[in-house]
Design an enzyme around this catalytic site. Structure first.
Site, PDB file in Angstrom:
ATOM      1  CG  MET A 286      -1.877  -1.215   1.186  1.00 53.91           C
ATOM      2  SD  MET A 286      -3.413  -0.982   2.066  1.00 53.91           S
ATOM      3  CE  MET A 286      -2.832  -0.737   3.726  1.00 53.91           C
TER       4      MET A 286
ATOM      5  CD  GLU B  89      15.994  -0.211   4.554  1.00 54.22           C
ATOM      6  OE1 GLU B  89      16.418  -1.291   4.122  1.00 54.22           O
ATOM      7  OE2 GLU B  89      16.248   0.886   4.008  1.00 54.22           O
ATOM      8  N   GLY B  90      11.363  -2.932   5.293  1.00 61.30           N
ATOM      9  CA  GLY B  90      10.660  -4.218   5.277  1.00 61.30           C
ATOM     10  C   GLY B  90      10.203  -4.552   3.860  1.00 61.30           C
ATOM     11  CG  HIS B  91       7.158  -2.185   1.944  1.00 64.76           C
ATOM     12  ND1 HIS B  91       6.997  -1.035   2.682  1.00 64.76           N
ATOM     13  CD2 HIS B  91       5.967  -2.827   2.000  1.00 64.76           C
ATOM     14  CE1 HIS B  91       5.767  -0.974   3.155  1.00 64.76           C
ATOM     15  NE2 HIS B  91       5.121  -2.048   2.766  1.00 64.76           N
TER      16      HIS B  91
ATOM     17  CE  LYS C  31       3.851  -4.448  11.770  1.00 60.79           C
ATOM     18  NZ  LYS C  31       2.647  -4.158  10.992  1.00 60.79           N
TER      19      LYS C  31
ATOM     20  CB  SER D 149       4.457  -0.857  10.830  1.00 60.40           C
ATOM     21  OG  SER D 149       3.179  -0.316  10.547  1.00 60.40           O
TER      22      SER D 149
ATOM     23  NE  ARG E  10      -2.638   1.489   9.849  1.00 56.88           N
ATOM     24  CZ  ARG E  10      -3.051   0.464   9.088  1.00 56.88           C
ATOM     25  NH1 ARG E  10      -2.429  -0.694   9.145  1.00 56.88           N
ATOM     26  NH2 ARG E  10      -4.081   0.602   8.278  1.00 56.88           N
TER      27      ARG E  10
HETATM   28  O1  PAF Z   1      -0.284  -5.861   3.473  1.00 60.97           O
HETATM   29  C1  PAF Z   1      -0.692  -4.935   2.740  1.00 60.97           C
HETATM   30  O2  PAF Z   1       0.003  -3.941   2.508  1.00 60.97           O
HETATM   31  C2  PAF Z   1      -2.086  -5.030   2.138  1.00 60.97           C
HETATM   32  O3  PAF Z   1      -2.971  -5.654   2.983  1.00 60.97           O
HETATM   33  C3  PAF Z   1      -2.080  -5.701   0.745  1.00 60.97           C
HETATM   34  C4  PAF Z   1      -1.641  -7.146   0.808  1.00 60.97           C
HETATM   35  C5  PAF Z   1      -1.179  -4.927  -0.203  1.00 60.97           C
HETATM   36  C6  PAF Z   1      -3.503  -5.684   0.177  1.00 60.97           C
HETATM   37  O4  PAF Z   1      -4.006  -4.406   0.063  1.00 60.97           O
END
Ligand code: PAF
Length: 277
Positions: free
Chosen positions: A29, A34-36, A148, A184, A186
């Site tokens: 989203m 860094e996690g992504h 996570k 996160s 958030r």
């Molecule tokens: O984990 C997330 O960022 C969301 O739930 C996802 C998997 C991209 C779906 O909107």
């Protein structure tokens, strides 16, 4: 070079050009951290092409949740993806994903009623609906999800098994800062004081195996809940020890693989974390 795709037509054209190649997909989203990036690195090492989606999915947020305020730093995200060498970014707008008249929902029963599902009743239907659409749109060979959102990973794995989706779902370890705080998007909502408290969450979860040596599961859960309360969390939705696959209560702690999971609040920010036991 990063190819930015904003319409289904351009996405499908891109996908046609990748025929025969292994496609790694990282759904996000945005507000990339860094996690992504660690999911992306793994996808890069296992596939010919890597595509990342950025879509803040309205239907997985309840009306009282943070859909409107969710961070959307798209330019910075694009720069990060370019720098790390992602091949394509799929960034549709809400109308492209949910055109007028959209009325279908994908729903997994059972596991979605527990834990997060009990506190966020329509959340998982929103997640499985959008992930199903993303899988249909991209037809990835492999898709990468962080542990996570551990329940989300189990729910999506179940959907893929149940619906015979030809994509391998790969769960990746939680990326933490030096203190153990799970990264996160958030976390950006937290003040420095709140961050200090948030950092205690992981150390409390880490104590679960030790606690379980001397007490039963219910006692260990109560003990962790008390410690979290004392640490300064404003509200504790749950801190539980569950079967690692079904997330149901553990029947036999000597035979089952277990996971400790928690959801807590600091003011208006809800944080989740979990660990294998
Ligand atoms: O984990 C997330 O960022 C969301 O739930 C996802 C998997 C991209 C779906 O909107």
């Amino acid at each position: 070079m990063l190819t930015v795709l904003k319409s289904l037509e351009t996405l499908w054209l891109w996908r046609e050009q990748q025929d025969g190649k292994d496609i790694g997909f990282v759904p996000t989203m945005g507000a990339l951290h860094e996690g992504h990036l660690s999911l992306i690195e793994k996808a890069k090492s296992e596939n010919d092409q890597v595509i990342v989606s950025i879509f803040v999915n309205p239907i997985q947020f309840a009306p009282n949740e943070d859909y409107d305020t969710y961070p959307r730093p798209l330019t910075k995200d694009r720069e990060k993806l370019e720098k790390i060498g992602v091949d394509a970014l799929w960034a549709p707008n809400a109308l492209e994903m949910y055109p007028e008249g959209f009325e279908t929902s994908v729903s997994v029963a059972g596991i979605t009623q527990l834990l997060e599902g009990a506190y966020r009743p329509h959340h998982f239907d929103g997640v499985t609906t959008v992930v199903n659409k993303l899988f249909n749109q991209i037809r990835p060979t492999r898709a990468y999800f962080g542990e996570k959102d551990y329940q989300q990973l189990q729910v999506i794995s179940k959907m893929v098994r149940d619906m015979n989706i030809n994509t391998k779902v790969i769960g990746c370890p939680i990326h933490r800062d030096k203190s153990g705080l799970a990264l996160s998007s958030r976390n950006a909502y937290l003040s420095p004081e709140q961050l200090d408290i948030a950092r205690r969450l992981n150390s409390v979860l880490k104590s679960a195996p030790d606690l379980m040596r001397t007490m039963d599961i219910a006692e260990a859960e109560t003990k962790m809940k008390n410690i979290l309360g004392q640490a300064g969390f404003d509200k504790i939705d749950y801190v539980v020890i569950r079967n690692a696959e079904t997330l149901k209560p553990v029947k036999n702690k000597r035979e089952e693989e277990m996971r400790v999971l928690a959801a807590v609040w600091l003011d208006k920010t809800r944080l989740i974390d979990n660990m294998g036991i």
